[in-house]
Design a protein around this motif. Sequence first.
Motif, PDB file in Angstrom:
ATOM      1  N   SER A   1       0.965  -1.415  -0.057  1.00  0.00           N
ATOM      2  CA  SER A   1      -0.015  -0.026  -0.055  1.00  0.00           C
ATOM      3  C   SER A   1       0.992   1.281   0.101  1.00  0.00           C
ATOM      4  N   PHE A   2       2.019   1.248  -0.762  1.00  0.00           N
ATOM      5  CA  PHE A   2       2.768   2.275  -0.833  1.00  0.00           C
ATOM      6  C   PHE A   2       2.070   3.821  -1.298  1.00  0.00           C
ATOM      7  N   ASP A   3       2.193   4.624  -0.464  1.00  0.00           N
ATOM      8  CA  ASP A   3       1.229   5.927  -0.572  1.00  0.00           C
ATOM      9  C   ASP A   3       1.921   7.042  -0.542  1.00  0.00           C
ATOM     10  N   THR A   4       3.329   7.027  -0.926  1.00  0.00           N
ATOM     11  CA  THR A   4       3.910   8.575  -1.069  1.00  0.00           C
ATOM     12  C   THR A   4       3.785   8.909  -2.717  1.00  0.00           C
TER      13      THR A   4
ATOM     14  N   GLN B   1      -2.292   9.865   9.987  1.00  0.00           N
ATOM     15  CA  GLN B   1      -1.105   9.537  10.634  1.00  0.00           C
ATOM     16  C   GLN B   1       0.048  10.494  10.412  1.00  0.00           C
ATOM     17  N   GLY B   2       0.251  10.794   9.268  1.00  0.00           N
ATOM     18  CA  GLY B   2       1.293  11.723   8.717  1.00  0.00           C
ATOM     19  C   GLY B   2       1.118  13.005   9.621  1.00  0.00           C
ATOM     20  N   HIS B   3      -0.113  13.728   9.664  1.00  0.00           N
ATOM     21  CA  HIS B   3      -0.015  14.745  10.342  1.00  0.00           C
ATOM     22  C   HIS B   3       0.042  14.745  11.784  1.00  0.00           C
ATOM     23  N   SER B   4      -0.469  13.492  12.300  1.00  0.00           N
ATOM     24  CA  SER B   4      -0.173  13.458  13.778  1.00  0.00           C
ATOM     25  C   SER B   4       1.193  13.203  14.249  1.00  0.00           C
TER      26      SER B   4
ATOM     27  N   VAL C   1       6.668  18.624  17.010  1.00  0.00           N
ATOM     28  CA  VAL C   1       6.928  19.800  17.545  1.00  0.00           C
ATOM     29  C   VAL C   1       7.691  19.996  18.698  1.00  0.00           C
ATOM     30  N   ALA C   2       8.325  20.888  19.174  1.00  0.00           N
ATOM     31  CA  ALA C   2       9.222  20.896  20.358  1.00  0.00           C
ATOM     32  C   ALA C   2       7.989  21.359  21.553  1.00  0.00           C
ATOM     33  N   GLY C   3       8.100  20.319  22.545  1.00  0.00           N
ATOM     34  CA  GLY C   3       7.045  20.571  23.815  1.00  0.00           C
ATOM     35  C   GLY C   3       5.869  19.743  23.590  1.00  0.00           C
ATOM     36  N   VAL C   4       5.782  18.843  22.482  1.00  0.00           N
ATOM     37  CA  VAL C   4       4.748  17.835  22.423  1.00  0.00           C
ATOM     38  C   VAL C   4       5.071  16.555  22.794  1.00  0.00           C
ATOM     39  N   LYS C   5       4.229  16.127  23.655  1.00  0.00           N
ATOM     40  CA  LYS C   5       4.465  14.591  24.181  1.00  0.00           C
ATOM     41  C   LYS C   5       3.843  13.539  23.235  1.00  0.00           C
ATOM     42  N   ASP C   6       2.647  14.025  22.821  1.00  0.00           N
ATOM     43  CA  ASP C   6       1.756  13.191  21.983  1.00  0.00           C
ATOM     44  C   ASP C   6       0.614  13.994  21.380  1.00  0.00           C
ATOM     45  N   ALA C   7       0.070  13.435  20.186  1.00  0.00           N
ATOM     46  CA  ALA C   7      -0.827  14.245  19.440  1.00  0.00           C
ATOM     47  C   ALA C   7      -1.673  13.250  18.438  1.00  0.00           C
ATOM     48  N   VAL C   8      -2.738  13.572  18.254  1.00  0.00           N
ATOM     49  CA  VAL C   8      -3.634  13.042  17.171  1.00  0.00           C
ATOM     50  C   VAL C   8      -4.408  14.120  16.348  1.00  0.00           C
ATOM     51  N   GLN C   9      -4.331  13.932  14.852  1.00  0.00           N
ATOM     52  CA  GLN C   9      -4.790  14.818  14.136  1.00  0.00           C
ATOM     53  C   GLN C   9      -5.994  14.285  13.263  1.00  0.00           C
TER      54      GLN C   9
ATOM     55  N   PRO D   1       4.541  24.622   7.314  1.00  0.00           N
ATOM     56  CA  PRO D   1       4.124  24.536   5.874  1.00  0.00           C
ATOM     57  C   PRO D   1       3.850  23.259   5.618  1.00  0.00           C
ATOM     58  N   TYR D   2       3.021  23.261   4.219  1.00  0.00           N
ATOM     59  CA  TYR D   2       2.452  22.193   3.791  1.00  0.00           C
ATOM     60  C   TYR D   2       1.433  21.430   4.629  1.00  0.00           C
TER      61      TYR D   2
END
Lengths: 323, 323
Positions: free
Chosen positions: A92-95, A152-155, A161-169, A220-221
């Motif tokens: 499932s190559f997705d780039t 997943q890519g945005h998460s 990012v500096a100061g972020v422990k975990d995240a979901v987008q 950016p992007y």
Amino acid sequence: MKIRIGIVGYGNIGRGVEKVIPQNPDTELAAVFVRKNPERTIIKTPGARVYTFNDAKDLTDKIDVIILCCGSATDLPEEGPKYAAMFNTVDSFDTHAVIPQYFEKINKAAANKTAVIAAGWDPGIFSAMKMLSEAILPDGATYSFWGPGVSQGHSNAIRKVAGVKDAVQYTIPSEKAVKEVRSGTNPQLTTRQKHTRECYVVPEENADLAKIENDIKTMPYYFADYDTTVHFITEEELLKNHSKMPHAGLVFRGGNTGENKHMMEFSLKLDSNPEFTACNLVAYARAAARMSKEGNFGAKTVFDVPLSYLSPKDGITLIRELL
Amino acid sequence: MKIRIGIVGYGNIGRGVEKVIPQNPDTELAAVFVRKNPERTIIKTPGARVYTFNDAKDLTDKIDVIILCCGSATDLPEEGPKYAAMFNTVDSFDTHAVIPQYFEKINKAAANKTAVIAAGWDPGIFSAMKMLSEAILPDGATYSFWGPGVSQGHSNAIRKVAGVKDAVQYTIPSEKAVKEVRSGTNPQLTTRQKHTRECYVVPEENADLAKIENDIKTMPYYFADYDTTVHFITEEELLKNHSKMPHAGLVFRGGNTGENKHMMEFSLKLDSNPEFTACNLVAYARAAARMSKEGNFGAKTVFDVPLSYLSPKDGITLIRELL
């Protein structure tokens, strides 16, 4: 004789493939391959064994199709050609931007094997829908929307990012834009008009929240071109409310025949993005096995596969039941 | 060199094919065939000529694909095999119950030609969506809805009722049923729960309206199993408000991977049913020409055709633009 499947990489998609194989009675799991420490990987299928990547070359007569379930960023470009030289493969190559190069590399490697690339849902059946609908309605416009769902890519981008422990987008399609497209007006839409982005962020202790928010929104992007909302939450909340991987998407083709307008719409709503991706991979593994038997070697995409090759049913049964 | 297309039958679909050909720059109309009185058929394409069915045998080197645009009830079973013996063909045969027999007949006739049958939208790409989604989500249920739109078969059935001068019938999917299916509950639905039927009827002078209404509503198979509404209108109203041929439809596949549910939905909204059918036929004509060149003869369905064969774009362009 069942189609003997090998799974390479035992992350979310690999585990999904293992879960989906019993729903496809003409397939069976033969082996799982991991990069190292196979003894630490506990799989759920009785009778199947875990091996290292290096063992694969000794198992070419035990496996009909390898489903490559490793990442597109670095793993697939390296491992894809190696496996495609030895086995029929599906991935499932997705780039999107480098798919033509990846196709060429795999096509060279798969001289005596069949390798279906980019056969998840996007790229994959979403691409198939875009192609089909453009061929049917040549005079028109195609639109894709993604979400609501976790990217997943945005998460991952936020996690760096500096100061972020975990995240979901979450990527959210604009209801207004979807409605406009569905109405058949074939509007011009900017990136910002099509999707918004919702970020659930666990900050590190004493982190500068304003700076984190600004760093995300101006990235950016990934975020700069979108209306982005950042919510700071605790690790417990993230685990409790944001650990699932739902996703969704829409493909529209609005076209015309002279004064008459026509709208084709394809939509997905998925509780689990990796498990639905796995469903696609197993169906295309069936097709890869059949194309290989017919001597139809080399790299293939969803555009090359006759739909009937995805089904375990024979031709006349398909005609009777589904035409 | 363009794909030279012949149209057999110059009704709504035949005229639709003629209209769609210029939207497909790799195709051109070579000839139109009608049963009799070709001099009375005025077509719109400069340079193309009208012939009788009997002339076809003399034009086998002038036409690459014949698109059969005649009725499924009696014309296609008779004409389909004749043309498939001489030309590559495409049709939208839609008598679901006898498709397997039709396939066999055409398959025998098309010994040295390629004949794609049942390649409209239902049967056709609707069937393709059902097949694809079942293959991807084997553990699930498939639902089809039709409309809102005009059903020619049901309109014709009403026209045969005593005292009816003319009529148009709309098939309407139940919003409640569609909503329930879309929610992913995979409900059991009766015929009556899925669709309603709206009939616009022009009675003959002094006809017994109550009897007409009762004859329609109790007609077995066509109306008895549905909630049917009958509206009596004038001939002028019918012409003014009901002479278009819009249609629409939905295919759903609700499936699961264990505890996770997934929903695939495919929908069409068409201003002109025959012109959209024509769009499909022209795309499959392109595929028939290519399969024939490759020596892939015999009867084919939408299940047999690789999607890329429907597009005028070459493989690498498809990958770059659409994967």
